[in-house]
Motif scaffolding. Structure first.
Motif, PDB file in Angstrom:
ATOM      1  N   ASP A  60       0.823  -1.208   0.000  1.00 27.32           N
ATOM      2  CA  ASP A  60       0.000   0.000   0.000  1.00 27.32           C
ATOM      3  C   ASP A  60       0.860   1.262   0.000  1.00 27.32           C
ATOM      4  O   ASP A  60       0.521   2.254  -0.660  1.00 27.32           O
ATOM      5  CB  ASP A  60      -0.920   0.003   1.222  1.00 27.32           C
ATOM      6  CG  ASP A  60      -1.949  -1.124   1.175  1.00 27.32           C
ATOM      7  OD1 ASP A  60      -2.326  -1.523   0.062  1.00 27.32           O
ATOM      8  OD2 ASP A  60      -2.355  -1.593   2.253  1.00 27.32           O
ATOM      9  N   ALA A  61       1.972   1.222   0.725  1.00 27.29           N
ATOM     10  CA  ALA A  61       2.822   2.413   0.826  1.00 27.29           C
ATOM     11  C   ALA A  61       3.385   2.812  -0.529  1.00 27.29           C
ATOM     12  O   ALA A  61       3.468   4.008  -0.857  1.00 27.29           O
ATOM     13  CB  ALA A  61       3.952   2.159   1.819  1.00 27.29           C
ATOM     14  N   PHE A  62       3.778   1.821  -1.349  1.00 30.52           N
ATOM     15  CA  PHE A  62       4.371   2.108  -2.652  1.00 30.52           C
ATOM     16  C   PHE A  62       3.355   2.011  -3.790  1.00 30.52           C
ATOM     17  O   PHE A  62       3.647   2.420  -4.913  1.00 30.52           O
ATOM     18  CB  PHE A  62       5.530   1.141  -2.937  1.00 30.52           C
ATOM     19  CG  PHE A  62       6.738   1.367  -2.072  1.00 30.52           C
ATOM     20  CD1 PHE A  62       7.303   2.616  -1.936  1.00 30.52           C
ATOM     21  CD2 PHE A  62       7.313   0.301  -1.388  1.00 30.52           C
ATOM     22  CE1 PHE A  62       8.417   2.821  -1.140  1.00 30.52           C
ATOM     23  CE2 PHE A  62       8.439   0.493  -0.594  1.00 30.52           C
ATOM     24  CZ  PHE A  62       8.985   1.762  -0.465  1.00 30.52           C
ATOM     25  N   GLY A  63       2.177   1.430  -3.510  1.00 27.49           N
ATOM     26  CA  GLY A  63       1.190   1.252  -4.564  1.00 27.49           C
ATOM     27  C   GLY A  63       1.653   0.304  -5.651  1.00 27.49           C
ATOM     28  O   GLY A  63       1.468   0.563  -6.847  1.00 27.49           O
ATOM     29  N   VAL A  64       2.257  -0.823  -5.255  1.00 29.43           N
ATOM     30  CA  VAL A  64       2.824  -1.776  -6.209  1.00 29.43           C
ATOM     31  C   VAL A  64       2.256  -3.162  -5.955  1.00 29.43           C
ATOM     32  O   VAL A  64       1.553  -3.403  -4.967  1.00 29.43           O
ATOM     33  CB  VAL A  64       4.371  -1.815  -6.113  1.00 29.43           C
ATOM     34  CG1 VAL A  64       4.968  -0.472  -6.499  1.00 29.43           C
ATOM     35  CG2 VAL A  64       4.809  -2.212  -4.698  1.00 29.43           C
ATOM     36  N   SER A  65       2.589  -4.108  -6.844  1.00 31.83           N
ATOM     37  CA  SER A  65       2.147  -5.496  -6.715  1.00 31.83           C
ATOM     38  C   SER A  65       3.142  -6.295  -5.880  1.00 31.83           C
ATOM     39  O   SER A  65       4.249  -5.825  -5.575  1.00 31.83           O
ATOM     40  CB  SER A  65       2.028  -6.133  -8.099  1.00 31.83           C
ATOM     41  OG  SER A  65       3.318  -6.250  -8.696  1.00 31.83           O
ATOM     42  N   PHE A  88       3.876 -13.614  -7.876  1.00 30.48           N
ATOM     43  CA  PHE A  88       2.932 -13.767  -8.988  1.00 30.48           C
ATOM     44  C   PHE A  88       1.679 -14.522  -8.532  1.00 30.48           C
ATOM     45  O   PHE A  88       0.553 -14.133  -8.861  1.00 30.48           O
ATOM     46  CB  PHE A  88       3.606 -14.499 -10.150  1.00 30.48           C
ATOM     47  CG  PHE A  88       2.682 -14.859 -11.273  1.00 30.48           C
ATOM     48  CD1 PHE A  88       2.284 -13.905 -12.196  1.00 30.48           C
ATOM     49  CD2 PHE A  88       2.187 -16.157 -11.390  1.00 30.48           C
ATOM     50  CE1 PHE A  88       1.413 -14.239 -13.239  1.00 30.48           C
ATOM     51  CE2 PHE A  88       1.330 -16.496 -12.428  1.00 30.48           C
ATOM     52  CZ  PHE A  88       0.934 -15.528 -13.351  1.00 30.48           C
ATOM     53  N   LEU A  89       1.868 -15.595  -7.772  1.00 25.66           N
ATOM     54  CA  LEU A  89       0.722 -16.374  -7.301  1.00 25.66           C
ATOM     55  C   LEU A  89      -0.182 -15.535  -6.409  1.00 25.66           C
ATOM     56  O   LEU A  89      -1.424 -15.620  -6.506  1.00 25.66           O
ATOM     57  CB  LEU A  89       1.211 -17.614  -6.550  1.00 25.66           C
ATOM     58  CG  LEU A  89       1.909 -18.690  -7.393  1.00 25.66           C
ATOM     59  CD1 LEU A  89       2.477 -19.791  -6.508  1.00 25.66           C
ATOM     60  CD2 LEU A  89       0.941 -19.286  -8.414  1.00 25.66           C
ATOM     61  N   LEU A  90       0.395 -14.708  -5.559  1.00 25.33           N
ATOM     62  CA  LEU A  90      -0.423 -13.853  -4.703  1.00 25.33           C
ATOM     63  C   LEU A  90      -1.139 -12.791  -5.522  1.00 25.33           C
ATOM     64  O   LEU A  90      -2.316 -12.481  -5.277  1.00 25.33           O
ATOM     65  CB  LEU A  90       0.446 -13.199  -3.625  1.00 25.33           C
ATOM     66  CG  LEU A  90       0.900 -14.118  -2.488  1.00 25.33           C
ATOM     67  CD1 LEU A  90       1.848 -13.370  -1.559  1.00 25.33           C
ATOM     68  CD2 LEU A  90      -0.299 -14.624  -1.689  1.00 25.33           C
ATOM     69  N   ASP A  91      -0.454 -12.231  -6.498  1.00 17.57           N
ATOM     70  CA  ASP A  91      -1.090 -11.212  -7.340  1.00 17.57           C
ATOM     71  C   ASP A  91      -2.246 -11.804  -8.147  1.00 17.57           C
ATOM     72  O   ASP A  91      -3.196 -11.089  -8.506  1.00 17.57           O
ATOM     73  CB  ASP A  91      -0.064 -10.586  -8.298  1.00 17.57           C
ATOM     74  CG  ASP A  91       0.878  -9.626  -7.589  1.00 17.57           C
ATOM     75  OD1 ASP A  91       0.489  -9.066  -6.548  1.00 17.57           O
ATOM     76  OD2 ASP A  91       2.014  -9.442  -8.074  1.00 17.57           O
TER      77      ASP A  91
END
Length: 419
Positions: A47-52, A380-383
């Motif tokens: 959330d802090a970086f807004g990334v996957s 990748f699996l979590l995303d």
């Protein structure tokens, strides 16, 4: 072969040996501490970086890739320049890198690329520990205590990994994640200063080998390629890679996977991870006793892999109360720890005489390979919204590892019927 003196100078006092082992243990503690410093924060950093999660996995990939390359270079530098200064400099640089990561994190989402670059710097610094630590221990500790020195060296590293999740989550809750990481970086710089001040007993000169008679020279021995590319050594490389992949899935993504799969609060998931890591540290000490009492190191490792694979599948299939989750993770950790001494003894059993250094350096690159692949794979699996598959893949890696521990010994026996 190298001429080895039966009358090695082994007059070092117990007090001196304890001091050396303790100082090297402090350095190895921070090595593993920094390896796992950011992964427990991934749900927060996402959330802090807004990334996957894949983009967060690049942090671990950059760190592991840099370590894999620098470890080989540092090994040559240690042999040419001595180990003490390289060890202290590496610890100071790694602490500085994490201090700067914390400072960069204060600037919000735009600092992602700065943090990624600094993780590469930290990875370069992390490459000093194994070449320098083992060189100093070999040159400084009495021969009669060398086995315990190596065992405690491994223990302090895993203990460092065990305390980091609770430490960084606590600091993040009190001061914010960026300040928490900066404080951990400052602690490493302070530890490097302590080694500089109190490290007079850390002895290692270029080319030093206390086992060799004065003036004795080693034979050329087998060529590096013929040793490293032999089937049993290549199988050990595969074994180390699979071990790193399975451990990476748990160490780096257990908190995130439990949170995504069951909605487990980060604090409770961190308790489970910490329990696993402490169990691993304790299991190393148990495994050392077992390894001294058996020649069947492959059977020990295989038994532990069977248990851990089954336990991982349970955790990934059923929502468990916290007490049972913690109990299973402790059991997994102990089993993984028991594997470590048998792992090293297994490699030793398939290594030709006079090739220990280059073989351990070569097969240890499996850790870096696993460290590069695992964050991308599990991120990748979590995303993709598949947290349960994370646990299934970890169990699969453990099952394949079970096969390699038997195959390596079998290949060695075919290469050398007398083995």
């Amino acid at each position: 072969m190298t001429a080895i003196s039966p009358a090695v100078d082994d007059s070092g006092s117990f007090r001196d040996d304890v001091k050396v082992i303790s100082l090297i243990g402090v350095a190895h503690f921070f090595s593993h501490f920094y390896i796992l410093l950011l992964p427990p924060l991934f749900p927060i950093l996402k959330d802090a970086f807004g990334v996957s999660y894949v983009e967060l996995g690049l942090f671990v990939m950059a760190f592991s890739g840099a370590t894999g390359v620098s470890q080989i270079v540092c090994g040559y530098l240690v042999d040419r320049m001595g180990a003490k200064g390289i060890l202290i400099g590496g610890l100071a640089l790694e602490g500085l890198a994490f201090l700067l990561i914390g400072l960069a994190g204060s600037y919000g989402a735009g600092s992602y690329w700065a943090v990624l670059g600094l993780m590469g710097v930290a990875g370069v610094a992390n490459g000093v520990y194994h070449p320098a630590d083992y060189a100093i221990l070999s040159a400084s500790v009495s021969e009669r205590r060398m086995g315990r020195a190596f065992s405690l060296h491994t223990f302090t590293g895993f203990f460092g990994g065990a305390v980091v999740p609770g430490t960084i989550i606590l600091l993040a809750s009190l001061f914010g994640w960026a300040v928490g990481v900066a404080l951990c970086g400052a602690a490493g710089i302070a530890a490097a200063a302590a080694l500089l001040v109190f490290g007079r007993s850390l002895k290692h000169e270029p080319g030093a080998d206390k086992r060799r008679k004065p003036g004795a020279k080693a034979d050329a021995g087998p060529t590096p390629a013929s040793v490293l590319l032999s089937p049993p050594i290549l199988m050990c490389l595969v074994f180390f890679t699979l071990l790193a992949l399975s451990q990476g899935g748990i160490n780096q993504f257990l908190v995130s996977a439990l949170n995504a799969l069951y909605g487990t609060p980060v604090e409770e998931a961190t308790v489970a991870l910490t329990s696993y890591l402490f169990g691993t540290a304790g299991g190393i000490l148990i495994g050392g006793q077992i390894a001294d009492r058996t020649r069947h190191h492959n059977r020990v490792a295989a038994t532990c892999f069977l248990f851990t694979a089954a336990a991982v599948l349970v955790v990934g299939s059923v929502a468990l109360p916290l007490w049972l989750l913690v109990a299973l993770m402790v059991g997994q950790g102990v089993a993984q720890g028991i594997i470590m001494p048998s792992r090293d003894m297994l490699v030793r059993s398939v290594t030709p005489p006079g090739a220990m250094g280059k073989v351990f350096g070569f097969v240890s690159t499996g850790f870096s390979i696993g460290g590069i692949v695992s964050p991308l794979l599990f991120g990748f699996l979590l995303d993709q919204g598949q947290p349960s598959v994370v646990f299934h893949v970890v169990a699969a890696f453990m099952a394949v590892s079970l096969v390699t521990v038997f195959t390596a010994v079998g290949e060695r026996r075919r290469d050398d019927p007398a083995a």
